[in-house]
Write a protein that holds these residues in place. Structure first.
Motif, PDB file in Angstrom:
ATOM      1  N   SER A   1       8.455  -0.447 -10.692  1.00  9.80           N
ATOM      2  CA  SER A   1       7.785  -0.540  -9.398  1.00  9.80           C
ATOM      3  C   SER A   1       6.826  -1.720  -9.354  1.00  9.80           C
ATOM      4  N   GLU A   2       6.056  -1.923 -10.422  1.00 10.72           N
ATOM      5  CA  GLU A   2       5.130  -3.053 -10.470  1.00 10.72           C
ATOM      6  C   GLU A   2       5.878  -4.384 -10.440  1.00 10.72           C
TER       7      GLU A   2
ATOM      8  N   MET B   1       3.946   5.932  -5.507  1.00 11.53           N
ATOM      9  CA  MET B   1       4.001   6.053  -6.959  1.00 11.53           C
ATOM     10  C   MET B   1       2.821   6.860  -7.498  1.00 11.53           C
ATOM     11  N   GLN B   2       1.649   6.668  -6.921  1.00 12.19           N
ATOM     12  CA  GLN B   2       0.483   7.446  -7.353  1.00 12.19           C
ATOM     13  C   GLN B   2       0.684   8.929  -7.042  1.00 12.19           C
TER      14      GLN B   2
ATOM     15  N   GLN C   1       0.830  -1.205   0.000  1.00 10.31           N
ATOM     16  CA  GLN C   1       0.000   0.000   0.000  1.00 10.31           C
ATOM     17  C   GLN C   1       0.868   1.259   0.000  1.00 10.31           C
ATOM     18  N   GLN C   2       1.936   1.261   0.795  1.00 12.89           N
ATOM     19  CA  GLN C   2       2.828   2.409   0.867  1.00 12.89           C
ATOM     20  C   GLN C   2       3.496   2.682  -0.482  1.00 12.89           C
ATOM     21  N   MET C   3       3.955   1.616  -1.131  1.00 18.14           N
ATOM     22  CA  MET C   3       4.594   1.772  -2.440  1.00 18.14           C
ATOM     23  C   MET C   3       3.610   2.313  -3.469  1.00 18.14           C
ATOM     24  N   ARG C   4       2.408   1.789  -3.473  1.00 13.11           N
ATOM     25  CA  ARG C   4       1.420   2.246  -4.465  1.00 13.11           C
ATOM     26  C   ARG C   4       1.051   3.712  -4.225  1.00 13.11           C
ATOM     27  N   MET C   5       0.907   4.095  -2.990  1.00 15.46           N
ATOM     28  CA  MET C   5       0.588   5.486  -2.683  1.00 15.46           C
ATOM     29  C   MET C   5       1.737   6.406  -3.087  1.00 15.46           C
TER      30      MET C   5
ATOM     31  N   ALA D   1      11.846  -2.368   3.371  1.00 22.50           N
ATOM     32  CA  ALA D   1      11.151  -2.078   2.112  1.00 22.50           C
ATOM     33  C   ALA D   1      10.203  -0.897   2.292  1.00 22.50           C
ATOM     34  N   GLY D   2       9.541  -0.829   3.445  1.00 22.07           N
ATOM     35  CA  GLY D   2       8.678   0.307   3.732  1.00 22.07           C
ATOM     36  C   GLY D   2       9.453   1.615   3.788  1.00 22.07           C
ATOM     37  N   ASN D   3      10.681   1.536   4.290  1.00 20.32           N
ATOM     38  CA  ASN D   3      11.524   2.733   4.312  1.00 20.32           C
ATOM     39  C   ASN D   3      11.823   3.234   2.903  1.00 20.32           C
ATOM     40  N   LYS D   4      11.916   2.312   1.947  1.00 20.67           N
ATOM     41  CA  LYS D   4      12.174   2.720   0.563  1.00 20.67           C
ATOM     42  C   LYS D   4      10.957   3.437  -0.015  1.00 20.67           C
ATOM     43  N   ALA D   5       9.761   2.975   0.333  1.00 13.03           N
ATOM     44  CA  ALA D   5       8.546   3.682  -0.099  1.00 13.03           C
ATOM     45  C   ALA D   5       8.518   5.083   0.492  1.00 13.03           C
ATOM     46  N   LEU D   6       8.939   5.181   1.747  1.00 14.50           N
ATOM     47  CA  LEU D   6       9.002   6.490   2.404  1.00 14.50           C
ATOM     48  C   LEU D   6      10.001   7.403   1.698  1.00 14.50           C
ATOM     49  N   LYS D   7      11.131   6.849   1.289  1.00 16.51           N
ATOM     50  CA  LYS D   7      12.139   7.647   0.575  1.00 16.51           C
ATOM     51  C   LYS D   7      11.582   8.185  -0.737  1.00 16.51           C
TER      52      LYS D   7
END
Length: 238
Positions: free
Chosen positions: A128-129, A35-36, A29-33, A97-103
């Protein structure tokens, strides 16, 4: 252990696995948000990724605590101990991995705040996909303790690495052609690297699955060798 104790222990192991899968859902969810928000110039969505990171951190801390308590209380051996250790390692990989979405979200928000008309000069969504697909498959292999499915995830990492190298080459070309693009290109490169690292964390989770299911430590091993080792483990001796 008495039968009721064994059943309780099985329930506790199932709880650990459920916690890991919940964390995996948060990371996706974090990654998708992120990128969106990047491609939609949605500052609020990008900010929500930053706010949601604490949820993942807390889940990882609780998972680690429960694992340590379980080891102290049950003193598991053999495959049960491998499960608990593998769960701890997997939780840590998911938190990273969540930290990478945060970055990604932080870089994207900074770019949009500085440049209201900003749009990435290279395509990051496909990579990303692919990284998220690796993560989903690694967690599915984790849920089923499927070593061969986990090995397929390791193979997929090559594709994401190749995409990252292609994006890097494109960005270097842009910087050489127009030095004014250097600052933004480096920021975009940072986001691309973060996506590539998500795939690396998915690979590490897949390696944990193989360790849990077979007891094999396959870090630093190539995929063909891993398949051979797994096949020999599964082939009954005469």
């Amino acid at each position: 252990m008495a039968e009721h104790t064994i059943k309780q222990f099985d329930l506790e192991l199932d709880d650990l696995k459920s916690r890991v899968l919940l964390m995996g859902g948060i990371v996706e969810q974090q990654m998708r948000m992120a990128m969106q928000g990047l491609y939609g110039a949605d500052i609020n969505l990008l900010s929500s990724v930053e706010q949601g990171d604490s949820r993942l951190d807390e889940a990882e801390l609780q998972l680690d605590l429960v694992c340590n308590q379980l080891i102290a209380k049950r003193q598991p051996t053999a495959i049960d101990l491998r499960v608990v250790i593998g769960v701890q390692k997997t939780g840590l990989e998911l938190e990273k991995a969540g930290n990478k979405a945060l970055k990604i979200a932080r870089i994207a928000r900074s770019l949009h705040e500085k440049h209201p008309l900003f749009t990435p000069t290279v395509e990051l969504r496909h990579m990303s996909e692919d990284a998220l697909d690796m993560l989903r498959r690694a967690l599915d292999a984790f849920a089923r303790a499927d070593s061969m499915a986990a090995t397929d995830v390791l193979q997929a990492d090559d594709l994401v690495d190749s995409e990252y190298r292609s994006i890097t080459r494109q960005l270097i070309t842009f910087m050489m052609e127009d030095p004014r693009t250097i600052s933004q290109a480096l920021e975009i490169m940072g986001m691309a690297k973060a996506i590539e690292r998500v795939a690396d964390h998915a690979r590490a989770i897949a390696e944990n699955v193989i360790y849990i299911a077979s007891g094999l430590n396959v870090r630093h091993s190539n995929v063909d060798d891993i398949r051979i080792r797994l096949s020999s483990e599964q082939t009954p001796s005469n």
